[in-house]
Design a protein around this motif. Sequence first.
Motif, mmCIF file in Angstrom:
data_model
loop_
_atom_site.group_PDB
_atom_site.id
_atom_site.type_symbol
_atom_site.label_atom_id
_atom_site.label_comp_id
_atom_site.label_asym_id
_atom_site.label_seq_id
_atom_site.Cartn_x
_atom_site.Cartn_y
_atom_site.Cartn_z
ATOM 1 N N ARG A 10 -4.646 8.718 -6.365
ATOM 2 C CA ARG A 10 -4.480 7.281 -6.430
ATOM 3 C C ARG A 10 -3.622 6.840 -7.625
ATOM 4 N N ARG A 11 -3.931 7.407 -8.805
ATOM 5 C CA ARG A 11 -3.207 6.987 -10.005
ATOM 6 C C ARG A 11 -1.733 7.295 -9.909
ATOM 7 N N ARG A 12 -1.479 8.477 -9.381
ATOM 8 C CA ARG A 12 -0.099 8.919 -9.245
ATOM 9 C C ARG A 12 0.661 7.984 -8.289
ATOM 10 N N SER A 27 0.843 -1.193 0.000
ATOM 11 C CA SER A 27 0.000 0.000 0.000
ATOM 12 C C SER A 27 0.877 1.239 0.000
ATOM 13 N N TYR A 28 0.843 1.945 -1.090
ATOM 14 C CA TYR A 28 1.647 3.161 -1.172
ATOM 15 C C TYR A 28 1.110 4.221 -0.224
ATOM 16 N N ARG A 29 -0.215 4.274 -0.097
ATOM 17 C CA ARG A 29 -0.826 5.237 0.823
ATOM 18 C C ARG A 29 -0.337 5.032 2.238
ATOM 19 N N LEU A 30 -0.331 3.778 2.640
ATOM 20 C CA LEU A 30 0.099 3.463 4.002
ATOM 21 C C LEU A 30 1.546 3.899 4.202
ATOM 22 N N SER A 31 2.358 3.756 3.159
ATOM 23 C CA SER A 31 3.759 4.141 3.317
ATOM 24 C C SER A 31 3.875 5.648 3.545
ATOM 25 N N ILE A 32 2.981 6.426 2.956
ATOM 26 C CA ILE A 32 3.015 7.881 3.172
ATOM 27 C C ILE A 32 2.543 8.208 4.581
ATOM 28 N N ALA A 61 4.449 3.504 -7.362
ATOM 29 C CA ALA A 61 4.766 2.209 -6.764
ATOM 30 C C ALA A 61 5.299 1.256 -7.823
ATOM 31 N N ARG A 62 4.723 1.322 -9.051
ATOM 32 C CA ARG A 62 5.186 0.400 -10.095
ATOM 33 C C ARG A 62 6.464 0.872 -10.767
ATOM 34 N N SER A 63 6.702 2.185 -10.694
ATOM 35 C CA SER A 63 7.801 2.737 -11.492
ATOM 36 C C SER A 63 9.162 2.197 -11.069
ATOM 37 N N VAL A 64 9.309 1.816 -9.789
ATOM 38 C CA VAL A 64 10.638 1.392 -9.349
ATOM 39 C C VAL A 64 10.984 -0.003 -9.828
#
Lengths: 551, 56
Positions: free
Chosen positions: B37-39, A300-305, B44-47
Amino acid sequence: MVAQLTQFERRLALIIAGLMALCGLVLAAFGHRDPIGVHGLIILAAAIGTMFVVISGSFADVPDDSHLGRYYDDPIKVGVVLAMGWAVFAMAVGDWVAWLLAYPEMTFDAAWSGFGRLRPMHTTGIIFGFGGNALIATSFHVMQRTSRARMPDQLSPWFVLLGYNLFCILAVTGYPMGITQSKEYAEPEWYADIWLVIVWVVYLALYLRTLARRQEPHIYVANWYYLAFILVVAVLHIVNNLAMPIALASAKSFPIFAGVQDAMTQWWYGHNAVAFFLTAGFLGMMYYYLPTRSGRPIFSYRLSIISFWGITFFYMWAGSHHLHYTALPHWVQTLGMTFSAMLLVPSWASAGNALLTLNGAWHKVRDDATLRFMMVAAVFYGLSTFEGSFMAIRPVNSLSHYTDWTVAHVHAGALGWVALITFGAIYALVPILWKRQGMYSSALVEVHFWLALAGTLVYVFAMWNSGLVQGLMWRTYSASGTLAYSFVESLVAMHPYYIARAVGGLLFLSGAVVGCINIWMTARHAPGTAQDAVRDRPLVILASRSLEPGE
Amino acid sequence: MDLDHEALVAFAKSFGLFYLIALSIGVLIYACWPANRRRFDRAARSVLDDEGGPWR
Ligand code: HEM
Ligand code: HEM
């Protein structure tokens, strides 16, 4: 090394080294009656050595522009090697300290090898030498890759890396001579501190300049952690080291704070050193190398923020838990205790985020020791933050403080989290840097993993036991209301645990040596791979690739 | 102003509380804002595939 520098950068390097040689000479001349004189000589030698390398390398042709199409990885390679070198040195000293606690005669009757001087050699060497070099090296990698941009110049990464190592050398050579300002994790004296500020400002500028060259508007979260590490360490370092030297030609200085203010400043620094040196930077490492190695985006990218901001806000207020039951006002202790308890939330959010990323890829964790290093590190991160939040509760701290329980907590974090995530990141990074298919021997990575895990468990369990035994013996009363045990009796009870800890440390250290051999062999021997071809893909494909379907 | 202990305590207990709450709410809104969300997904996928070489 020098061949990559432009003509201007070579000249600038010479000027900087010349200025440093001058500073070293002045310190050596005016401080010849003081230990600072020795440090002057060390600075002079380092500067002359650098000048020699730059001059002898300057005969190489100036590079054309073709290298600008590649990432600049040379300083990263050197950083990885330095990190491993410091790891072996500082763990060897740590293990010596561990044996010393079991067999006090192991100072061999020298002043410089007493516990009080060896111990900071261990802590500085391992935190700043090993941890710092690993952070600098990986941050150079992460900032370039996530920005898809080459570093803006070739000189400042070298200045940061080598200048930082000069600081570490000044620190570690100072202790045997008795140079220390007696602040834990901030022992180096004023002149070394000033030097570190200069290096650090260049580091921050380099990071920001690289980010400024990025293509994407959004900055990947790993960079936020690295930046928090750089920025906050700068603030902490400057404030905690505000001091007045007794003379310009003397190593000795006195802090400008006194009494409990000094103690609070020190532990505001000390705890945030744990938070931003031993945690934030390494979380940056985890948020980059765990997804890339497992081939899965972070759960979860949100959670990481959210956990990033949680960690940055909360940690700032937690330092007073190091000063429970002291002259510090009661409400400040309570504040630290409360924030420490709240810290569990963002900490476990990060640990959970890492583990959930691996959910569905457990077969990779099983097969790949590198990924397993990172997975176990996340588990130990969760464990040591839980333990920390628990120990921060005042009544619990009354049992744990002054005992080996603290040492167990430290090394659950340091071995289990910091060192394991670093080894995982290094094993992921080395084949990329040297353009190999993989490490020279994956069996040796496996050996290192099990040595490290066994060493950590032995160390931590020995210290948990000894800490609890100590704490309980010190608070056991006899029927007549006197203490049941003398201090020496508790010391005797520690002896077997101290031996066990030293053996655990030896296991951990041998793992690191195995790692060094493996890295050396990878750099020297393994054949080059198809990676070169991948790297040289034309930019058109790269540009079109950054537009993913569904956008 | 006299910066004594009492004044600092009062400041910490009032302003300190509210600015931390305000920051937390701000962060939560930013992280959960649907348009981001999209950003985030893209980041997350870009790395996962970034060894291709720098764009500049
Ligand atoms: C071979 C592995 C290691 C051994 C044998 C070892 C041993 C020791 C010993 C004997 C002490 C002194 C404890 C005392 O005063 O009672 C110590 C302290 C410390 N070590 Fe290590 N250590 C090892 C690895 C590490 C690593 C990898 C780190 C950090 C990344 C680390 C960080 C520290 C810190 C921060 C302290 C100070 C703890 C405190 O003040 O409570 N150590 N270590
Ligand atoms: C939520 C996170 C954490 C909390 C609340 C926490 C809390 C604590 C507490 C209460 C102490 C004992 C203070 C004392 O009695 O003197 C301590 C010591 C220490 N912790 Fe943690 N801890 C956390 C995470 C970590 C992590 C991840 C590391 C990483 C290596 C770490 C490294 C240390 C060190 C080095 C010390 C020894 C300081 C000294 O020299 O006395 N902690 N921590």
